[in-house]
Design an enzyme around this catalytic site. Sequence first.
Site, PDB file in Angstrom:
ATOM      1  N   GLU A 127      43.276  45.130  28.280  1.00 37.36           N
ATOM      2  CA  GLU A 127      42.279  46.193  28.457  1.00 37.36           C
ATOM      3  C   GLU A 127      42.381  46.735  29.895  1.00 37.36           C
ATOM      4  O   GLU A 127      42.382  47.953  30.107  1.00 37.36           O
ATOM      5  CB  GLU A 127      40.882  45.617  28.186  1.00 37.36           C
ATOM      6  CG  GLU A 127      39.762  46.621  28.394  1.00 37.36           C
ATOM      7  CD  GLU A 127      38.499  45.936  28.890  1.00 37.36           C
ATOM      8  OE1 GLU A 127      38.153  44.851  28.391  1.00 37.36           O
ATOM      9  OE2 GLU A 127      37.876  46.490  29.821  1.00 37.36           O
ATOM     10  N   HIS A 128      42.510  45.840  30.865  1.00 36.16           N
ATOM     11  CA  HIS A 128      42.683  46.285  32.256  1.00 36.16           C
ATOM     12  C   HIS A 128      43.960  47.097  32.444  1.00 36.16           C
ATOM     13  O   HIS A 128      43.964  48.129  33.113  1.00 36.16           O
ATOM     14  CB  HIS A 128      42.732  45.070  33.196  1.00 36.16           C
ATOM     15  CG  HIS A 128      41.399  44.515  33.551  1.00 36.16           C
ATOM     16  ND1 HIS A 128      40.922  44.498  34.840  1.00 36.16           N
ATOM     17  CD2 HIS A 128      40.429  43.965  32.785  1.00 36.16           C
ATOM     18  CE1 HIS A 128      39.714  43.941  34.864  1.00 36.16           C
ATOM     19  NE2 HIS A 128      39.400  43.599  33.625  1.00 36.16           N
ATOM     20  N   HIS A 134      41.886  40.732  26.992  1.00 35.99           N
ATOM     21  CA  HIS A 134      41.084  41.346  28.061  1.00 35.99           C
ATOM     22  C   HIS A 134      41.975  41.853  29.191  1.00 35.99           C
ATOM     23  O   HIS A 134      41.740  42.932  29.746  1.00 35.99           O
ATOM     24  CB  HIS A 134      40.064  40.323  28.574  1.00 35.99           C
ATOM     25  CG  HIS A 134      39.380  40.758  29.832  1.00 35.99           C
ATOM     26  ND1 HIS A 134      39.576  40.130  31.033  1.00 35.99           N
ATOM     27  CD2 HIS A 134      38.520  41.783  30.076  1.00 35.99           C
ATOM     28  CE1 HIS A 134      38.855  40.742  31.966  1.00 35.99           C
ATOM     29  NE2 HIS A 134      38.207  41.738  31.419  1.00 35.99           N
ATOM     30  N   GLU A 175      37.750  38.206  38.631  1.00 38.59           N
ATOM     31  CA  GLU A 175      36.656  38.473  37.688  1.00 38.59           C
ATOM     32  C   GLU A 175      36.169  37.159  37.074  1.00 38.59           C
ATOM     33  O   GLU A 175      34.974  36.917  36.935  1.00 38.59           O
ATOM     34  CB  GLU A 175      37.135  39.438  36.606  1.00 38.59           C
ATOM     35  CG  GLU A 175      36.024  39.918  35.676  1.00 38.59           C
ATOM     36  CD  GLU A 175      36.509  40.945  34.648  1.00 38.59           C
ATOM     37  OE1 GLU A 175      37.583  41.548  34.845  1.00 38.59           O
ATOM     38  OE2 GLU A 175      35.803  41.120  33.640  1.00 38.59           O
TER      39      GLU A 175
END
Lengths: 451, 451
Positions: A78-79, A75, A155
């Site tokens: 992905e950022h 993840h 997040e």
Amino acid sequence: MTPTRIGLRAALLTLALAAAVPARAADDGEVKDFLLDNGMEVVVIPDHRAPIVTHMVWYKIGSADEPPGKSGIAHFFEHLMFKATTNHAAGEFDRAVSEIGGSNNAFTSYDYTAFHETVPPSALEQMMGFEADRMRNLILTDDVIKTERDVILEERRSRIDSNPQAVLDEEVDATLWQNQPYRIPVIGWMQEMEQLNRPDATAFYDNYYRPNNAVLVVAGDVDSDAVKAMAERTYGKVARGPDLRPRIRPVEPEQNTKRTVTLTDARVSVPSFSTQWVVPSYHTAKPGEAEALDLLAEILGGGNRSRLYQGLVVKQGIASDAAAYFQGTMLDATNFTVYGAPRGDARLSDVEAAVDAEIARIVKDGVSDDELERAKTRYVRSMIFARDKQDDMANMYGSTLATGGNVKDVEEWPDRIRKVTADEVKAVAARYLALDRSTTGYLLPQQQAGN
Amino acid sequence: MTPTRIGLRAALLTLALAAAVPARAADDGEVKDFLLDNGMEVVVIPDHRAPIVTHMVWYKIGSADEPPGKSGIAHFFEHLMFKATTNHAAGEFDRAVSEIGGSNNAFTSYDYTAFHETVPPSALEQMMGFEADRMRNLILTDDVIKTERDVILEERRSRIDSNPQAVLDEEVDATLWQNQPYRIPVIGWMQEMEQLNRPDATAFYDNYYRPNNAVLVVAGDVDSDAVKAMAERTYGKVARGPDLRPRIRPVEPEQNTKRTVTLTDARVSVPSFSTQWVVPSYHTAKPGEAEALDLLAEILGGGNRSRLYQGLVVKQGIASDAAAYFQGTMLDATNFTVYGAPRGDARLSDVEAAVDAEIARIVKDGVSDDELERAKTRYVRSMIFARDKQDDMANMYGSTLATGGNVKDVEEWPDRIRKVTADEVKAVAARYLALDRSTTGYLLPQQQAGN
């Protein structure tokens, strides 16, 4: 893998929803599937009803592929894909999408990471250029890593740690899955996310962000030959990476126990429970079993025509909600979930007992041919509705191809659903939904801890 | 890491107990600690009261170091170490020990694998020769792998799968530990053990069976200079291996929930429960915390002078047994466990409530200075008793050195125990033993499933 109620389960959506473009009805054009010379798979789904195209790149890398101790790196990456490359400054890609009135986004799940844009067809090659560029040309500095790591930590704090349901779901997942990596949250464990660094990111990028580990899905008002030519001019220039090892992950041992996980929290107002079982996915199931599990979920708890909804919410009136889910599109064994929450003065334990009773009834008496037919109709219709939404269609192909399936699997799926018999539905219920070999999560308000 | 009641917890004992040699009282000779040129650590514990020596080799490799999907390889390798080498046929080492009236064995745990022999001092160098030989010269053929794999599979069937307590313990461990590798059983998951092969074994051997990953512990009627000379002549000839990476493993996220795992089985006659918490080990704790946890376990449930035993077994008469354990000698965070079983007509839930009440009482009121002193006396005396048994002494040094400690840690341990205050015992109870953040396993007879 506990239910999130909305959207693509377990996927973490990120960044840049520039402008929402409403999807329109698709036509029945033939789907084309081919490989570029560098090993990148391309699927083209024609849909000429509107001058719109959905462009998605799916990498066959998800959180379940992460090295031990590096949870969250998929993840996180992905950022990082939205950062500067040697050819484009950070934000340039997003701005280009915005300026042409398109939308873009990305998500990470257990088995894949995907990046997508919806734009006018005239911008398709530009999108391919940007995507092909960031597949290999990211500039990963310590500064970029540190800044974006703070973003994912925040997040996690806002999505998980401040949300009792999410905190519970994580520990239920890790209790259901004792060996298979789906027990690790996609966003990562906080203490490991804090340690993610540039060498981790660089190794991950070099291993997995390669054309031979990617599937391009293009759905929309395009011609497959034109897409092929564009893909060759853009993605085709990216060198093939080293061959990747087969994605063989630790599998789950057979469960022998009944497990519970209880979170009592002052922020909870309505109690709820969910019970989960390990079941085969489309990729691991024997022929027909995953289809039977899909129909079992539909009959038992798929929407307001289901047994759970009709029985507990409508007739008995003891539940505010009750449902069942089967998450079939996974590379490894997956989960089947039932869920319920009480209404008014009803007790959570009564709702749970009523859900258990509905399961026991199917295990004992099976389902009627009539309700099976209606479930099939509803289910296959949902596929037709999906065809009707360009991005749902692209998602269906992309997620299938990223979890070991192929184009034929998607196309023949309605036929395979139609072939399921009532006996097969009963058989999977009896085989997999044993209450003394299950994992149940309870979310309880502080004052109802003893409920 | 659930209690096995007897012996070294979680260690799997193997093979060849040729002849039991009773241990005798040890003297107070100074312990010597040095390195060979190839990086092998040597600890010599003089004990001249009897013409006996305990020779142990500890490899800093255990089941928690196994690659994903290869569970059981550490224990499997312990078995393979008894096979033929280029210099000795299979069984030759065992026979040599037998013929001189010695004993030998081996065990595998989460953090280490150890091999040991107890023999007359005159045979020490011979033992070293055999051990040094099998450190590098094993002949690993497909045939050897297949035969011994059948042995470990059978071992799993007989020790775990046919034993409801063991089946439950495995799933409790995997529920307590959601990220840290202690969740994986030392013997391995059946489906992964079945797949272990020669390349796995060879890679494991080449990575870990090296002098720079081993600790030699010699306790007995020997002189340290003589041991050093012998070690140099035998182990010293084994080439140093590549440097090993630090043993940094995934760590456990903070637990937010109460978890239960229930096994109901017709073979169970008396129900029981055990509750576990993740707590720091001697290697991970802040100064004094592990010592306080040791004393907390002793006061709460260490033997028949403990609060649990006196309260539940002697005074209330509701329990046939009740105890507490702290497994402090681990490389990573470890577990604190309480356990109870009802007597006569008492209900399991009453026993559990009474155990919980004893914990709550310590959390609220702490322990008295008097009972703390008595616990320290009992505890330090147990160390003196250990000193009195040559192999216990060797075990204490070996397990400490294999889990990140040193000789000084062992020697200063009684002093550190003596310094613990009643407030520190209360503090660790309050900090770690929260009932709403615990993991409880229930073993229930078929007819008492609702108990």
